[in-house]
Design an enzyme around this catalytic site. Structure first.
Site, mmCIF file in Angstrom:
data_model
loop_
_atom_site.group_PDB
_atom_site.id
_atom_site.type_symbol
_atom_site.label_atom_id
_atom_site.label_comp_id
_atom_site.label_asym_id
_atom_site.label_seq_id
_atom_site.Cartn_x
_atom_site.Cartn_y
_atom_site.Cartn_z
ATOM 1 N N THR A 90 0.825 -1.216 0.000
ATOM 2 C CA THR A 90 0.000 0.000 0.000
ATOM 3 C C THR A 90 0.860 1.269 0.000
ATOM 4 O OG1 THR A 90 -1.655 -1.212 1.257
ATOM 5 C CG2 THR A 90 -1.859 1.180 1.250
ATOM 6 N N GLY B 81 0.724 9.207 9.739
ATOM 7 C CA GLY B 81 0.504 9.128 8.281
ATOM 8 C C GLY B 81 1.047 10.354 7.566
ATOM 9 N N LYS C 299 3.869 4.732 18.203
ATOM 10 C CA LYS C 299 3.932 6.111 17.698
ATOM 11 C C LYS C 299 4.126 7.112 18.831
ATOM 12 C CE LYS C 299 1.158 5.068 13.589
ATOM 13 N NZ LYS C 299 -0.208 4.966 13.072
HETATM 14 N N1 HSE Z 1 -2.493 1.061 10.595
HETATM 15 C C1 HSE Z 1 -2.031 2.412 10.768
HETATM 16 C C2 HSE Z 1 -3.218 3.269 11.163
HETATM 17 C C3 HSE Z 1 -1.421 2.876 9.486
HETATM 18 O O1 HSE Z 1 -4.352 2.812 11.026
HETATM 19 O O2 HSE Z 1 -3.025 4.368 11.642
HETATM 20 C C4 HSE Z 1 -0.718 4.188 9.581
HETATM 21 O O3 HSE Z 1 0.372 4.142 10.460
#
Ligand code: HSE
Length: 400
Positions: free
Chosen positions: A11, A130, A201
């Site tokens: 992706t 993101g 994170k």
């Molecule tokens: N799986 C992660 C989310 C993807 O849903 O935030 C982005 O880091």
């Protein structure tokens, strides 16, 4: 011309290829005429008919041994073989940009040191939030501030699921399936749902914010798998929404950090951060409050962050990009000692609830055979002491 390679054509990797080719003109202009080209794409799979078919390889050595490749994008995910590939590339004098939060949270410190020892860079903007450029902000615009708090919604999948459950009354499973189809979820979505993705994170962001290492393993974490329709109904009844909140705060001699579903009120900016959107709130002693929000997952938003790192490196090819990422560990306060107000679902009488929690204001929801109320500030430990006195506490959720 600066030659790059992409490892992992999933992706995010496919998104990076798309951004670098689709926006080639803009990128070349911003590079003052120097073009960035993708020379290799590494993946175990074949992609017949795909634009990368010609440059596809199944052999990592093709990238490692190509002297012209200066920057490599790692979008493979997971620790193995991403760790060993990244280390070999850095030691070979190639810079690496990644979206792999698992790798950054576990080995980021070491990999950045290896990069710097070899005069190259290891950047990971896409590992948190993101498409939100939060790491550039922490590592750049806010470097003059002493930061004492970082909090936010750091996982798109869970935010999407909670939003669908709240707005559409969708079942948990159906909302998760939709998030997977849109490319938001991890390969093993437990990482999203059980809060481990957000845990990594917040550990990365807190380490950058406070300049000392916070291990994700020490961050207290709850996921959203226990959130049900009754929780959502009670949250609505008190004008709140349930969000998976990641939060850390610098305190004297340490910090606390946690990830947990919380009930958020309208006064909180995070209340309106719905769907796949993420938001990060940062508090600094000079700037005050800063809130960044945008797409927290998905192919192109995440790819935008990775491609931005590629360009940052390409613009400073012979320069190590400095960063505040220290090996010294920051001790974390036990989450049990951090006071919160809790929203309690209770299956006993109002009198019993008052005897246990004092003066509370009770909420009822039609069709639900429980009462709900908010406690005054208390620690998890104090809540546990109350739990020991009654079997009627169905659930307790922190207010954010
Ligand atoms: N799986 C992660 C989310 C993807 O849903 O935030 C982005 O880091």
């Amino acid at each position: 011309m600066i030659k790059t390679a992409i490892m992992g054509y999933g992706t995010v990797g496919a998104g990076v290829y798309r951004v670098l080719t689709k926006n080639r003109e803009e990128i070349t202009r911003r590079m003052e005429g120097e073009e960035i080209v993708v020379g290799h794409v590494l993946d175990l799979r074949d992609f017949p008919g795909d634009p990368v078919e010609e440059i596809l390889t199944h052999d990592f050595q093709d990238i490692l041994n190509d002297q012209e490749v200066k920057i490599v994008v790692e979008t493979m995910g997971g620790l193995r073989p991403a760790y060993s590939f990244t280390k070999q590339l850095l030691e070979a004098g190639k810079s690496v940009c990644t979206s792999n939060k698992e790798l950054v949270a576990e080995y980021g410190l070491e990999l950045r040191e290896v990069a710097h020892a070899n005069g190259v860079n290891y950047l990971f903007e896409a590992s948190c939030g993101g498409g939100i450029p939060v790491i550039h902000v922490l590592d750049g615009a806010l470097t003059a501030d002493a930061i004492d708090e970082v909090s936010g919604i750091l996982n798109g999948t869970t935010n999407y699921i909670l939003t669908q459950m709240t707005k559409e009354g969708q079942e948990f499973g159906a909302a998760l399936k939709a998030a997977q189809e849109m490319g938001y979820a991890e390969l093993h979505p437990e990482a999203d749902i059980e809060g481990h993705d957000a845990q990594r994170k917040i550990a990365i962001l807190s380490t950058l914010a406070y300049g000392k290492f916070i291990s994700y393993k020490n961050v207290y974490t709850e996921g959203i798998s226990c959130v049900d329709g009754t929780d959502i109904a009670f949250a609505k009844a008190v004008g709140r929404k349930i969000k998976l909140i990641a939060r850390s705060r610098r305190i004297e001699n340490g910090a606390y950090a946690m990830v947990a579903p919380m009930m958020i009120g309208r006064e909180n900016l995070l209340y309106n951060v719905d769907g796949v959107l993420n938001a990060v709130q940062i508090h600094g002693n000079a700037v005050g409050d800063v809130t960044l929000f945008g797409s927290g997952a998905g192919s192109l938003p995440t790819a935008s962050a990775v491609a931005g790192d590629v360009i940052s490196i390409a613009r400073s090819m012979d320069r190590r990009i400095p960063s505040d990422w220290s090996g010294e560990t920051l001790p974390l306060l036990e989450s049990e000692a951090v006071p919160f107000a809790f929203f309690v679902r209770f299956s006993g009488s109002e009198d019993e609830a008052r005897a246990l929690f004092g003066d509370i204001s009770v909420v009822r929801v039609e069709g639900i055979n429980e009462i709900g109320f908010t406690t005054s500030l208390m620690t998890e430990k104090e809540l546990q002491e109350v739990r020991a006195k009654t079997e009627h506490i169905v659930k307790a959720m922190r207010l954010g």
